[in-house]
Design a protein around this motif. Structure first.
Motif, short mmCIF file in Angstrom:
data_model
loop_
_atom_site.label_atom_id
_atom_site.label_comp_id
_atom_site.label_asym_id
_atom_site.label_seq_id
_atom_site.Cartn_x
_atom_site.Cartn_y
_atom_site.Cartn_z
N GLN A 41 -2.95 4.77 10.33
CA GLN A 41 -2.35 4.90 9.00
C GLN A 41 -0.92 4.37 9.02
O GLN A 41 -0.50 3.63 8.12
N GLU A 42 -0.17 4.72 10.06
CA GLU A 42 1.22 4.24 10.18
C GLU A 42 1.25 2.72 10.34
O GLU A 42 2.12 2.05 9.76
N TRP A 43 0.34 2.17 11.14
CA TRP A 43 0.25 0.72 11.31
C TRP A 43 -0.02 0.04 9.96
O TRP A 43 0.66 -0.92 9.60
N PHE A 44 -0.98 0.57 9.21
CA PHE A 44 -1.33 -0.01 7.92
C PHE A 44 -0.14 0.05 6.96
O PHE A 44 0.16 -0.93 6.27
N GLU A 45 0.53 1.18 6.90
CA GLU A 45 1.66 1.33 5.97
C GLU A 45 2.82 0.41 6.32
O GLU A 45 3.61 0.05 5.44
N ALA A 46 2.93 -0.01 7.57
CA ALA A 46 4.02 -0.90 8.00
C ALA A 46 3.70 -2.38 7.73
O ALA A 46 4.59 -3.23 7.87
N LYS B 19 -1.51 -6.14 3.59
CA LYS B 19 -2.28 -5.02 3.03
C LYS B 19 -3.31 -5.53 2.03
O LYS B 19 -4.45 -5.06 2.01
N SER C 291 -3.13 3.55 -0.42
CA SER C 291 -2.02 3.33 -1.37
C SER C 291 -0.67 3.45 -0.69
O SER C 291 -0.54 3.91 0.39
N LYS D 227 -5.82 6.58 3.68
CA LYS D 227 -5.18 6.34 2.40
C LYS D 227 -4.77 4.88 2.31
O LYS D 227 -4.10 4.37 3.19
N GLN E 101 3.06 -6.41 2.20
CA GLN E 101 2.14 -6.25 1.08
C GLN E 101 1.03 -7.29 1.10
O GLN E 101 -0.13 -6.99 0.82
#
Length: 146
Positions: A34-39, A45, A146, A144, A42
């Motif tokens: 999740q942390e990897w994805f959020e970093a 993503k 978003s 998540k 855009q």
């Protein structure tokens, strides 16, 4: 004729799926995927979401290259490419949780940029995380986007 229409409709409905995605959670409640994805940027993503959105509505028998590849021992990878950055990413995972209520569930174990053809270290780390989840030493959380 009505019976045939009913059977066709039933078969179409039976093919509709909606996969649920989960992320690896450490015993200390860390959420590394999740942390990897959020970093991610855009643009990165967006490409991940396009690929996962595509797979999310397909039956497993339709999952395949270039987006998905089984790696053996229940481990697999989902790939997405960001052409403008000339980068490809891997999300290692497996089909879990198991059971009828989780029939269409996939858990992300590790996300990373694809820098080598055969990522032995990433695969080994993913296998280790998979074993921890299976032994209930670690868990999964609903992912998540978003």
């Amino acid at each position: 004729m009505i019976y045939l229409i009913f059977v066709i409709k039933w078969m179409q409905e039976a093919e509709k799926v909606r996969w649920r995605f989960y992320g690896y959670e450490t015993p200390a409640k860390g959420r590394p995927v999740q942390e990897w994805f959020e970093a991610l940027l855009q643009e990165e993503k967006d490409e991940a979401l396009d690929t996962l959105g595509y797979l999310q509505v397909l039956p497993l028998k339709s999952w395949g290259k270039p987006e998905y590849e089984p790696l053996g021992d229940g481990l697999s990878e989902i790939r997405f490419k960001v052409s403008s950055l000339n980068r490809t990413y891997r999300i290692y995972g497996f089909f879990w949780p198991a059971g009828s209520q989780h029939r269409h569930s996939y858990t992300f174990l590790l996300g990373k940029e694809k820098k080598v053809k055969n990522d032995k270290l990433g695969i080994e780390e993913s296998r280790d995380r998979k074993r921890r989840v299976e032994r209930r030493e670690a868990s999964a959380h609903e992912f998540k986007f978003s």
